[in-house]
Design a protein around this motif. Structure first.
Motif: not given
Length: 192
Positions: A19-27, A44-45, A131-133
């Protein structure tokens, strides 16, 4: 069975999550309630938008890079700020995130409607997220069971890492056992 989700923990996207919103994401998890869902921000965005362009009065207080971070795909027109304070202090306009974990015991949210002057000199680091997840009750647990996320401990420097683009690999690299090897996964797993 899903791993334990908790306030102050990190969700790290597995290589399977495309998912491009979360690819390689750290939340960083900011809120979690089994009945109400989960809320967090992507650490990390960094965006191209400077804090000075959007919230100029807060610009002097933010830690580098001095840009807004893309916190996630929900309510991207709103801002949320995190700041750390010296141990034992709870300044006006700041609310502790979580008292349990040492990694986040000095971390809290900032009331961006408060005058920045009341926090000047009170905070040691600060970041602002657009924004947020968010996940509804049970949604994140299902994504973890599907293999989309790892749940890992946060370290004190994660929230304000000066090299946010490298955070995904850095967090995975410090994990015990085979999970550390995931950090070497190429950007396109088909090339592996």
């Amino acid at each position: 069975m899903a791993e334990a989700i908790y306030v102050g923990g990190l969700l790290v996207a597995t290589p399977l999550l495309d998912d491009p919103n979360f690819r390689r994401g750290v939340v960083l998890i900011l809120e979690h309630d089994e009945d109400g869902g989960t809320l967090g921000v992507m650490l990390n965005r960094p965006s191209e938008v400077t804090v000075n362009q959007v919230l100029p009065s807060w610009d002097p207080l933010v830690s580098g890079p001095p840009v807004l971070f893309e916190g996630g795909p929900v309510q991207t027109d709103s801002a949320l700020a995190l700041a750390s304070v010296p141990s034992g202090q709870e300044p006006l306009g700041w609310r502790r995130l979580h008292a349990g974990s040492s990694a986040v015991s000095k971390l809290g949210t900032v009331d961006l409607d408060a005058p920045p002057e009341i926090l000047a000199g009170e905070i040691t680091q600060m970041r602002i997220f657009a924004g947020y997840a968010g996940w509804t009750a049970g949604q994140l647990e299902a994504e973890i069971r599907e293999g989309s996320w790892y749940v890992v401990e946060a370290e004190p420097g994660d929230t304000f890492d000066s090299r946010p683009a490298d955070l995904w690999r850095a967090v995975l690299r410090r994990q015990p056992g085979e999970l550390a090897f995931v950090a070497t996964c190429p950007d396109d797993p088909k090339l592996n």
